[in-house]
Design an enzyme around this catalytic site. Structure first.
Site, PDB file in Angstrom:
ATOM      1  N   ASP A   1       1.517   2.734   3.525  1.00  0.00           N
ATOM      2  CA  ASP A   1       0.681   3.929   3.341  1.00  0.00           C
ATOM      3  C   ASP A   1       1.535   5.190   3.324  1.00  0.00           C
ATOM      4  O   ASP A   1       1.102   6.253   3.806  1.00  0.00           O
ATOM      5  CB  ASP A   1      -0.408   4.043   4.414  1.00  0.00           C
ATOM      6  CG  ASP A   1      -1.505   5.026   3.996  1.00  0.00           C
ATOM      7  OD1 ASP A   1      -1.623   5.317   2.791  1.00  0.00           O
ATOM      8  OD2 ASP A   1      -2.230   5.511   4.880  1.00  0.00           O
TER       9      ASP A   1
ATOM     10  N   LYS B   1      -9.855  -0.501  -5.328  1.00  0.00           N
ATOM     11  CA  LYS B   1      -9.782   0.232  -4.064  1.00  0.00           C
ATOM     12  C   LYS B   1     -11.092   0.958  -3.772  1.00  0.00           C
ATOM     13  O   LYS B   1     -11.586   1.705  -4.603  1.00  0.00           O
ATOM     14  CB  LYS B   1      -8.632   1.250  -4.146  1.00  0.00           C
ATOM     15  CG  LYS B   1      -8.494   2.163  -2.920  1.00  0.00           C
ATOM     16  CD  LYS B   1      -7.947   1.461  -1.702  1.00  0.00           C
ATOM     17  CE  LYS B   1      -8.047   2.288  -0.442  1.00  0.00           C
ATOM     18  NZ  LYS B   1      -6.841   2.945  -0.040  1.00  0.00           N
TER      19      LYS B   1
ATOM     20  N   ALA C   1      -3.784  15.074   4.996  1.00  0.00           N
ATOM     21  CA  ALA C   1      -3.499  13.873   5.787  1.00  0.00           C
ATOM     22  C   ALA C   1      -2.463  13.037   5.067  1.00  0.00           C
ATOM     23  O   ALA C   1      -2.580  12.803   3.865  1.00  0.00           O
ATOM     24  CB  ALA C   1      -4.784  13.071   5.955  1.00  0.00           C
TER      25      ALA C   1
ATOM     26  N   LEU D   1      -4.700   9.617   7.894  1.00  0.00           N
ATOM     27  CA  LEU D   1      -6.014   8.990   8.023  1.00  0.00           C
ATOM     28  C   LEU D   1      -5.922   7.507   7.688  1.00  0.00           C
ATOM     29  O   LEU D   1      -5.237   7.168   6.709  1.00  0.00           O
ATOM     30  CB  LEU D   1      -7.020   9.677   7.093  1.00  0.00           C
ATOM     31  CG  LEU D   1      -7.461  11.065   7.585  1.00  0.00           C
ATOM     32  CD1 LEU D   1      -8.223  11.812   6.507  1.00  0.00           C
ATOM     33  CD2 LEU D   1      -8.321  10.942   8.847  1.00  0.00           C
TER      34      LEU D   1
ATOM     35  N   HIS E   1     -10.492   1.435   2.370  1.00  0.00           N
ATOM     36  CA  HIS E   1     -10.255   2.481   3.372  1.00  0.00           C
ATOM     37  C   HIS E   1     -11.437   2.386   4.329  1.00  0.00           C
ATOM     38  O   HIS E   1     -12.542   2.815   4.001  1.00  0.00           O
ATOM     39  CB  HIS E   1     -10.164   3.869   2.723  1.00  0.00           C
ATOM     40  CG  HIS E   1      -9.851   4.933   3.725  1.00  0.00           C
ATOM     41  ND1 HIS E   1      -8.627   5.567   3.806  1.00  0.00           N
ATOM     42  CD2 HIS E   1     -10.598   5.464   4.736  1.00  0.00           C
ATOM     43  CE1 HIS E   1      -8.637   6.425   4.816  1.00  0.00           C
ATOM     44  NE2 HIS E   1      -9.824   6.390   5.391  1.00  0.00           N
TER      45      HIS E   1
ATOM     46  N   HIS F   1       1.408   5.453  -1.798  1.00  0.00           N
ATOM     47  CA  HIS F   1       0.999   6.560  -2.665  1.00  0.00           C
ATOM     48  C   HIS F   1       2.247   7.120  -3.334  1.00  0.00           C
ATOM     49  O   HIS F   1       3.135   7.629  -2.655  1.00  0.00           O
ATOM     50  CB  HIS F   1       0.321   7.668  -1.839  1.00  0.00           C
ATOM     51  CG  HIS F   1      -0.914   7.190  -1.141  1.00  0.00           C
ATOM     52  ND1 HIS F   1      -2.178   7.310  -1.686  1.00  0.00           N
ATOM     53  CD2 HIS F   1      -1.076   6.539   0.040  1.00  0.00           C
ATOM     54  CE1 HIS F   1      -3.060   6.770  -0.861  1.00  0.00           C
ATOM     55  NE2 HIS F   1      -2.421   6.290   0.191  1.00  0.00           N
ATOM     56  N   LEU F   2       2.295   7.017  -4.659  1.00  0.00           N
ATOM     57  CA  LEU F   2       3.476   7.500  -5.377  1.00  0.00           C
ATOM     58  C   LEU F   2       3.243   8.859  -6.027  1.00  0.00           C
ATOM     59  O   LEU F   2       4.167   9.454  -6.566  1.00  0.00           O
ATOM     60  CB  LEU F   2       3.922   6.477  -6.430  1.00  0.00           C
ATOM     61  CG  LEU F   2       4.362   5.119  -5.856  1.00  0.00           C
ATOM     62  CD1 LEU F   2       4.767   4.188  -6.983  1.00  0.00           C
ATOM     63  CD2 LEU F   2       5.494   5.272  -4.845  1.00  0.00           C
ATOM     64  N   ARG F   3       1.984   9.314  -5.994  1.00  0.00           N
ATOM     65  CA  ARG F   3       1.634  10.624  -6.572  1.00  0.00           C
ATOM     66  C   ARG F   3       1.963  10.678  -8.070  1.00  0.00           C
ATOM     67  O   ARG F   3       2.123   9.657  -8.713  1.00  0.00           O
ATOM     68  CB  ARG F   3       2.326  11.778  -5.816  1.00  0.00           C
ATOM     69  CG  ARG F   3       2.168  11.716  -4.304  1.00  0.00           C
ATOM     70  CD  ARG F   3       0.736  11.724  -3.846  1.00  0.00           C
ATOM     71  NE  ARG F   3       0.629  11.964  -2.404  1.00  0.00           N
ATOM     72  CZ  ARG F   3      -0.372  11.544  -1.666  1.00  0.00           C
ATOM     73  NH1 ARG F   3      -1.374  10.850  -2.178  1.00  0.00           N
ATOM     74  NH2 ARG F   3      -0.405  11.816  -0.375  1.00  0.00           N
TER      75      ARG F   3
ATOM     76  N   ASN G   1      -5.556   7.164  -5.965  1.00  0.00           N
ATOM     77  CA  ASN G   1      -6.246   8.424  -5.617  1.00  0.00           C
ATOM     78  C   ASN G   1      -5.499   9.642  -6.138  1.00  0.00           C
ATOM     79  O   ASN G   1      -5.144  10.546  -5.392  1.00  0.00           O
ATOM     80  CB  ASN G   1      -6.497   8.522  -4.103  1.00  0.00           C
ATOM     81  CG  ASN G   1      -5.233   8.557  -3.270  1.00  0.00           C
ATOM     82  OD1 ASN G   1      -4.198   8.026  -3.679  1.00  0.00           O
ATOM     83  ND2 ASN G   1      -5.297   9.186  -2.111  1.00  0.00           N
TER      84      ASN G   1
ATOM     85  N   HIS H   1       0.857  -1.203   0.000  1.00  0.00           N
ATOM     86  CA  HIS H   1       0.000   0.000   0.000  1.00  0.00           C
ATOM     87  C   HIS H   1       0.885   1.242   0.000  1.00  0.00           C
ATOM     88  O   HIS H   1       1.481   1.582   1.022  1.00  0.00           O
ATOM     89  CB  HIS H   1      -0.899   0.008   1.246  1.00  0.00           C
ATOM     90  CG  HIS H   1      -1.850   1.158   1.299  1.00  0.00           C
ATOM     91  ND1 HIS H   1      -3.195   0.991   1.533  1.00  0.00           N
ATOM     92  CD2 HIS H   1      -1.673   2.498   1.159  1.00  0.00           C
ATOM     93  CE1 HIS H   1      -3.790   2.168   1.532  1.00  0.00           C
ATOM     94  NE2 HIS H   1      -2.877   3.103   1.312  1.00  0.00           N
TER      95      HIS H   1
ATOM     96  N   HIS I   1      -4.376  -0.155   6.289  1.00  0.00           N
ATOM     97  CA  HIS I   1      -3.827   0.692   7.355  1.00  0.00           C
ATOM     98  C   HIS I   1      -4.687   0.700   8.620  1.00  0.00           C
ATOM     99  O   HIS I   1      -5.213   1.728   9.036  1.00  0.00           O
ATOM    100  CB  HIS I   1      -3.588   2.127   6.871  1.00  0.00           C
ATOM    101  CG  HIS I   1      -4.664   2.698   5.980  1.00  0.00           C
ATOM    102  ND1 HIS I   1      -5.986   2.717   6.317  1.00  0.00           N
ATOM    103  CD2 HIS I   1      -4.597   3.268   4.747  1.00  0.00           C
ATOM    104  CE1 HIS I   1      -6.681   3.275   5.354  1.00  0.00           C
ATOM    105  NE2 HIS I   1      -5.858   3.608   4.385  1.00  0.00           N
TER     106      HIS I   1
ATOM    107  N   HIS J   1       3.151  14.623   1.152  1.00  0.00           N
ATOM    108  CA  HIS J   1       2.557  15.920   0.800  1.00  0.00           C
ATOM    109  C   HIS J   1       3.654  16.957   0.994  1.00  0.00           C
ATOM    110  O   HIS J   1       4.419  16.869   1.973  1.00  0.00           O
ATOM    111  CB  HIS J   1       1.396  16.274   1.734  1.00  0.00           C
ATOM    112  CG  HIS J   1       0.189  15.406   1.560  1.00  0.00           C
ATOM    113  ND1 HIS J   1      -0.707  15.581   0.533  1.00  0.00           N
ATOM    114  CD2 HIS J   1      -0.259  14.346   2.276  1.00  0.00           C
ATOM    115  CE1 HIS J   1      -1.664  14.670   0.628  1.00  0.00           C
ATOM    116  NE2 HIS J   1      -1.411  13.905   1.677  1.00  0.00           N
TER     117      HIS J   1
HETATM  118  O1  DOR Z   1      -3.124   9.734   5.557  1.00  0.00           O
HETATM  119  C1  DOR Z   1      -3.539   9.392   4.468  1.00  0.00           C
HETATM  120  N1  DOR Z   1      -3.054   9.918   3.319  1.00  0.00           N
HETATM  121  N2  DOR Z   1      -4.502   8.470   4.422  1.00  0.00           N
HETATM  122  C2  DOR Z   1      -5.123   8.169   3.286  1.00  0.00           C
HETATM  123  O2  DOR Z   1      -6.033   7.383   3.320  1.00  0.00           O
HETATM  124  C3  DOR Z   1      -4.736   8.810   2.007  1.00  0.00           C
HETATM  125  C4  DOR Z   1      -3.391   9.362   2.057  1.00  0.00           C
HETATM  126  C5  DOR Z   1      -3.109  10.337   0.937  1.00  0.00           C
HETATM  127  O3  DOR Z   1      -3.334   9.988  -0.222  1.00  0.00           O
HETATM  128  O4  DOR Z   1      -2.673  11.456   1.223  1.00  0.00           O
HETATM  129 ZN    ZN Z   2      -3.309   5.119   1.621  1.00  0.00          ZN
END
Ligand code: DOR
Ligand code: ZN
Length: 350
Positions: A251, A103, A267, A223, A140, A19-21, A45, A17, A178, A255
Site C-alpha cells: 500500500d 477493486k 492519507a 487509511l 478497502h 499506488h503508482l500514481r 484510484n 497492492h 491492508h 503524496h
Molecule cells: O493511506 C491510503 N492511501 N490508503 C488508501 O486506501 C489509499 C491511499 C492513497 O491512494 O493515497
Molecule cells: Zn491502497
C-alpha cells in the site's frame, strides 16, 4: 530461500497492492518498486479512476514507458468498481487479461474514492459477474458512516458488509486489503471462504500513537488508520504465521509533502523505497526470517494463480540510514519516505 546471519537470498517478491500514481510523480515513485518487485498490483484510484479497458491499457503503457530498460517489471492492472459500470467491462477485461482484479472502494473511504460504491447492494450484479469469472475482488474494508468511530470502521465493515457479502456470494475470491486489526486477522485466518489479506510494512511497525508523537505527524496518517498496539501485534503474528492467507501488499501511497502537510492532509505512506527491508526487520524481530519468503514471494502468487518468480534477490545485513526525502527530479517538490531518517538493518542489493 537461503539464510545466514549476514545474508538472505529469497525468490523475487511481488507487491500485491501499490499506488503508482500518474503524471509528474509516476516515474519517481515507480522505479523503487520496479527495482525490487517483479510484479505489482496497481491500484486504480487515479483522478479520474480506471474504469475501462482502454484507460487501463493506456495507464499500463505509461507505467512501462518510465521503467528503466534493465528492469523486468510487470504492472498488474485493476478495475475501479462504480455503480454505473457494465458487467461487460468485467467479462471482457478478464477474458482479455487486462485486469487481474477488481477493486471495491466504499465511496469517500479514502483518496479518490468519491466515485466508489455508496451501497454494496447497488453492485450485486457486478459482483455476481466477478464471482462467475473468478476475478479476485480487492476490498478497502471500511464503512464510511460518520457515526462509526474511525478506529472501528474496519471491524464494522467485516460485520456489516463483508461477512454478509461472502454468504451471498460464497465462491468469491476476496482480498481484504491492508488489514489493521485483530478482528481482521481472526476473520480472515479462520474463514471458510476464499479470502486472504494483505499486510503493509507500516501497519507492522506503527500503532496510532505514531500520528501524535510530540505533535501532529501527518507522515504516519494513512487509511485505514493505524490502530492500538494490540492490533499491531496481531498483525505481526499473522504476517509471520506462515498462513497462506496473509501476504505482502505494501500500500505504498505517495503524496507530495505539500499535500501531506496542510490543514487537510492526504492519507498515505510512501514505503516503496525500503519496503522489503522494512518487512525483513519485522520478520527478524519476530524471529521468523525463515518465513519471509513465503509471505513476500509465494502466498500472493498462489492466491492469484500466477507462477512463482524465478529470479532471486539478496538482502545483506548492512545498517543504513533511510533518506529524509525523495525529490522529484531537481525540483524542491518531494515525498517523505517511510522510516525517513531511521536506521534499517537489512539492505537489498539493487
Ligand atoms: O493511506 C491510503 N492511501 N490508503 C488508501 O486506501 C489509499 C491511499 C492513497 O491512494 O493515497
Ligand atoms: Zn491502497
Amino acid at each position: 530461500m537461503n539464510l545466514s546471519p549476514e545474508k538472505i537470498t529469497l525468490r523475487q517478491p511481488d507487491d500485491w497492492h501499490v499506488h503508482l500514481r500518474d503524471g509528474n510523480i509516476l516515474n519517481t515513485v515507480v522505479v523503487p518498486t520496479a527495482r525490487i518487485f517483479r510484479r505489482a498490483v496497481v491500484m486504480p484510484n487515479l483522478q479520474p479512476p480506471i474504469t475501462t479497458i482502454q484507460t487501463a491499457i493506456a495507464y499500463k503503457e505509461r507505467i512501462l514507458n518510465v521503467i528503466p530498460k534493465e528492469l523486468d517489471f510487470t504492472p498488474l492492472m485493476t478495475l475501479y468498481l462504480t455503480e454505473t459500470l457494465s458487467r461487460e467491462v468485467i467479462r471482457k477485461g478478464f477474458a482479455e487479461g487486462v485486469f487481474v482484479a477488481a477493486k471495491l472502494y466504499p465511496a469517500n473511504s479514502t483518496t479518490n474514492s468519491k466515485d466508489g460504491v455508496t451501497d454494496i447492494r447497488n453492485i450485486y450484479s457486478l459482483i455476481e459477474t466477478i464471482e462467475e469469472v473468478g476475478l479476485p475482488l480487492l476490498i478497502h474494508g471500511e464503512v464510511t458512516n460518520q457515526d462509526v468511530d474511525i478506529f472501528d470502521r474496519e471491524a464494522a465493515f467485516i460485520e456489516q458488509i463483508l461477512d454478509p457479502l461472502l454468504h451471498r456470494f460464497p465462491a468469491l475470491r476476496v482480498v481484504l486489503e491492508h488489514i489493521t486489526t485483530e478482528d481482521s486477522v481472526e476473520y480472515v485466518g479462520n474463514s471458510k471462504f476464499n479470502i486472504a489479506a494483505t499486510i503493509t510494512p507500516h501497519h507492522l511497525h506503527i500503532n496510532r500513537n505514531a500520528m501524535f508523537e510530540g505533535g501532529i505527524r501527518s507522515d504516519f496518517y494513512c487509511l485505514p488508520v493505524a490502530k492500538r498496539e494490540y492490533h499491531r501485534l496481531a498483525l505481526r503474528r499473522a504476517a509471520t504465521s506462515g498462513k497462506p492467507c496473509f501476504f505482502l501488499g505494501t500500500d505504498s501511497a505517495p503524496h507530495l509533502r505539500a499535500f501531506k502537510e496542510t490543514s487537510c492532509g492526504c492519507a498515505g505512506i510512501f514505503n516503496a523505497l525500503n519496503a522489503i527491508e522494512s518487512y525483513a526487520q519485522v520478520f527478524e524481530e519476530e524471529d521468523a526470517l525463515d518465513r519471509l519468503e513465503a509471505f513476500s514471494s509465494e502466498f500472493g502468487p498462489i492466491f492469484y494463480g500466477l507462477p512463482f518468480n524465478e529470479k532471486k534477490i539478496t538482502l545483506i545485513r548492512k545498517p543504513h540510514r533511510v533518506p529524509s526525502s525523495l525529490h522529484l527530479g531537481k525540483t524542491s517538490e518531494h515525498i517523505v519516505p517511510f522510516h525517513a531518517g531511521e536506521i534499517l538493518n537489512w539492505l537489498c542489493e539493487r
